[in-house]
Design a protein around this motif. Structure first.
Motif, PDB file in Angstrom:
ATOM      1  N   UNK A 144       6.083   8.437  -6.463  1.00 50.14           N
ATOM      2  CA  UNK A 144       4.939   7.651  -6.928  1.00 50.14           C
ATOM      3  C   UNK A 144       4.701   6.452  -6.006  1.00 50.14           C
ATOM      4  N   UNK A 145       5.781   5.795  -5.587  1.00 50.85           N
ATOM      5  CA  UNK A 145       5.648   4.633  -4.701  1.00 50.85           C
ATOM      6  C   UNK A 145       4.962   5.009  -3.398  1.00 50.85           C
ATOM      7  N   UNK A 146       5.287   6.176  -2.858  1.00 54.40           N
ATOM      8  CA  UNK A 146       4.709   6.594  -1.581  1.00 54.40           C
ATOM      9  C   UNK A 146       3.216   6.901  -1.684  1.00 54.40           C
ATOM     10  N   UNK A 147       2.720   7.137  -2.883  1.00 55.08           N
ATOM     11  CA  UNK A 147       1.299   7.453  -3.046  1.00 55.08           C
ATOM     12  C   UNK A 147       0.451   6.213  -3.307  1.00 55.08           C
ATOM     13  N   UNK A 148       1.068   5.037  -3.373  1.00 52.14           N
ATOM     14  CA  UNK A 148       0.305   3.816  -3.630  1.00 52.14           C
ATOM     15  C   UNK A 148      -0.417   3.394  -2.346  1.00 52.14           C
ATOM     16  N   UNK A 149      -1.741   3.304  -2.353  1.00 50.24           N
ATOM     17  CA  UNK A 149      -2.482   2.876  -1.155  1.00 50.24           C
ATOM     18  C   UNK A 149      -2.480   1.365  -1.033  1.00 50.24           C
ATOM     19  N   UNK A 150      -1.404   0.814  -0.494  1.00 52.98           N
ATOM     20  CA  UNK A 150      -1.204  -0.635  -0.481  1.00 52.98           C
ATOM     21  C   UNK A 150      -2.196  -1.342   0.451  1.00 52.98           C
ATOM     22  N   UNK A 151      -2.628  -2.521   0.027  1.00 55.94           N
ATOM     23  CA  UNK A 151      -3.321  -3.451   0.911  1.00 55.94           C
ATOM     24  C   UNK A 151      -2.843  -4.851   0.570  1.00 55.94           C
ATOM     25  N   UNK A 152      -3.167  -5.826   1.378  1.00 62.26           N
ATOM     26  CA  UNK A 152      -2.648  -7.174   1.222  1.00 62.26           C
ATOM     27  C   UNK A 152      -2.918  -7.704  -0.192  1.00 62.26           C
ATOM     28  N   UNK A 153      -1.869  -8.121  -0.865  1.00 64.38           N
ATOM     29  CA  UNK A 153      -1.981  -8.653  -2.217  1.00 64.38           C
ATOM     30  C   UNK A 153      -1.753  -7.635  -3.312  1.00 64.38           C
ATOM     31  N   UNK A 154      -1.705  -6.340  -2.958  1.00 62.94           N
ATOM     32  CA  UNK A 154      -1.626  -5.318  -3.991  1.00 62.94           C
ATOM     33  C   UNK A 154      -0.239  -5.209  -4.611  1.00 62.94           C
ATOM     34  N   UNK A 155       0.768  -5.880  -4.030  1.00 63.26           N
ATOM     35  CA  UNK A 155       2.100  -5.829  -4.646  1.00 63.26           C
ATOM     36  C   UNK A 155       2.071  -6.394  -6.066  1.00 63.26           C
ATOM     37  N   UNK A 156       1.078  -7.225  -6.372  1.00 74.53           N
ATOM     38  CA  UNK A 156       0.951  -7.774  -7.724  1.00 74.53           C
ATOM     39  C   UNK A 156       0.419  -6.740  -8.710  1.00 74.53           C
ATOM     40  N   UNK A 157      -0.060  -5.611  -8.206  1.00 70.07           N
ATOM     41  CA  UNK A 157      -0.708  -4.613  -9.051  1.00 70.07           C
ATOM     42  C   UNK A 157       0.073  -3.296  -9.102  1.00 70.07           C
ATOM     43  N   UNK A 158       1.359  -3.342  -8.775  1.00 65.79           N
ATOM     44  CA  UNK A 158       2.141  -2.107  -8.741  1.00 65.79           C
ATOM     45  C   UNK A 158       2.133  -1.366 -10.078  1.00 65.79           C
ATOM     46  N   UNK A 159       2.329  -2.035 -11.225  1.00 67.14           N
ATOM     47  CA  UNK A 159       2.241  -1.278 -12.478  1.00 67.14           C
ATOM     48  C   UNK A 159       0.883  -0.606 -12.671  1.00 67.14           C
ATOM     49  N   UNK A 160      -0.189  -1.339 -12.376  1.00 67.86           N
ATOM     50  CA  UNK A 160      -1.531  -0.761 -12.539  1.00 67.86           C
ATOM     51  C   UNK A 160      -1.730   0.431 -11.610  1.00 67.86           C
ATOM     52  N   UNK A 161      -1.188   0.359 -10.384  1.00 72.70           N
ATOM     53  CA  UNK A 161      -1.344   1.462  -9.439  1.00 72.70           C
ATOM     54  C   UNK A 161      -0.526   2.682  -9.860  1.00 72.70           C
ATOM     55  N   UNK A 162       0.610   2.478 -10.500  1.00 73.14           N
ATOM     56  CA  UNK A 162       1.369   3.599 -11.045  1.00 73.14           C
ATOM     57  C   UNK A 162       0.609   4.214 -12.218  1.00 73.14           C
ATOM     58  N   UNK A 163      -0.022   3.380 -13.029  1.00 68.73           N
ATOM     59  CA  UNK A 163      -0.795   3.887 -14.161  1.00 68.73           C
ATOM     60  C   UNK A 163      -2.004   4.691 -13.700  1.00 68.73           C
ATOM     61  N   UNK A 164      -2.565   4.351 -12.538  1.00 68.43           N
ATOM     62  CA  UNK A 164      -3.659   5.153 -11.986  1.00 68.43           C
ATOM     63  C   UNK A 164      -3.205   6.575 -11.670  1.00 68.43           C
ATOM     64  N   UNK A 165      -1.902   6.742 -11.414  1.00 71.96           N
ATOM     65  CA  UNK A 165      -1.330   8.062 -11.170  1.00 71.96           C
ATOM     66  C   UNK A 165      -0.862   8.724 -12.470  1.00 71.96           C
ATOM     67  N   UNK A 166      -1.266   8.150 -13.604  1.00 71.48           N
ATOM     68  CA  UNK A 166      -0.837   8.623 -14.922  1.00 71.48           C
ATOM     69  C   UNK A 166       0.663   8.478 -15.120  1.00 71.48           C
TER      70      UNK A 166
END
Length: 243
Positions: free
Chosen positions: A163-185
């Motif tokens: 799941x971590x490898x599928x997160x399309x990170x950009x500057x500042x997105x480390x604050x949104x890791x839970x939300x980005x995991x939730x986007x992957x269901x």
């Protein structure tokens, strides 16, 4: 040795903390609930951090590092760690050690049923301004993301690597890791962890980074959410890598 869990340690000008980081993390490896390795990600430090990191890795067989050519920020350091690790699970902790490595064992208790387990700092030992700005920033973020998380800035997390490898990170997105995991269901849970005052070095973030910056990042997240691509392959003749 095959590691099940890798801890990413982003480093930027933390020469005063690194010997303590080595001590605390090497002690944790002795009690870790699963086979664990450490990955330093040196975010282009301009002090003596890299020399110390190389010395530590030379005498600690479970420690490795990568070095950026230039400073690219915390999100880039975390993303580079995600891209590099091959273990089933990946986590990270700040090199200021205001959180305790042994609390990873508490988070790991929940990773089987969740794709991300994040810490919530109990009785934070920060200044009034830092605590209030973080509380306001978290409230703004929750209003945008509806992720239900109380403390996404907590630098203690465990994530399933696929799941971590599928997160399309950009500057500042480390604050949104839970939300980005939730986007992957993915399933997300928060667990209370310890918090301590900074013992050495200086904080790298001011009021802009803690409050106004995250507000701007919320709009970036909304754009990402609207454009995000999520899919699951049901069958394939091509061999895939498993974690």
């Amino acid at each position: 040795m095959t590691y099940q869990f890798t801890i990413i340690v982003p480093v930027y000008n933390e020469e005063e903390n690194l010997e303590r980081v080595e001590t605390e993390l090497s002690n944790y490896l002795k009690i870790a609930s699963v086979p664990t390795s450490i990955l330093f990600v040196n975010d282009g430090s301009s002090d003596n951090s890299q020399a110390l990191i190389e010395t530590i890795c030379a005498r600690q067989p479970d420690f490795e590092y990568i070095l950026f050519k230039e400073n690219r920020g915390l999100s880039a350091a975390i993303k580079a760690g995600f891209d590099t690790v091959t273990s089933e699970w990946v986590g990270y902790i700040d090199s200021d050690l205001q959180t305790a490595p042994e609390d990873f064992n508490i988070l790991l208790e929940h990773i089987g049923e969740h794709e991300l387990v994040t810490g919530v700092r109990s009785n934070r030992k920060d200044s009034f301004v830092k605590n209030m700005s973080s509380k306001i920033a978290n409230g703004i973020r929750r209003a945008f993301t509806h992720d239900g998380m109380d403390d996404t800035g907590c630098p203690l997390k465990v994530i399933k690597t696929e799941y971590a490898k599928r997160i399309p990170m950009f500057r500042g997105l480390h604050r949104f890791l839970p939300a980005m995991i939730m986007l992957q269901n993915g399933r997300v849970i928060q667990v209370t962890v310890q918090h301590f005052p900074r013992m050495a070095g200086t904080a790298k973030f001011g009021l802009w980074n803690r409050l106004l910056g995250p507000l701007m990042d919320c709009f970036a997240y909304l754009w990402m959410k609207k454009k995000y691509i999520n899919y699951n392959i049901s069958k394939s003749s091509k061999a895939t890598t498993s974690f």
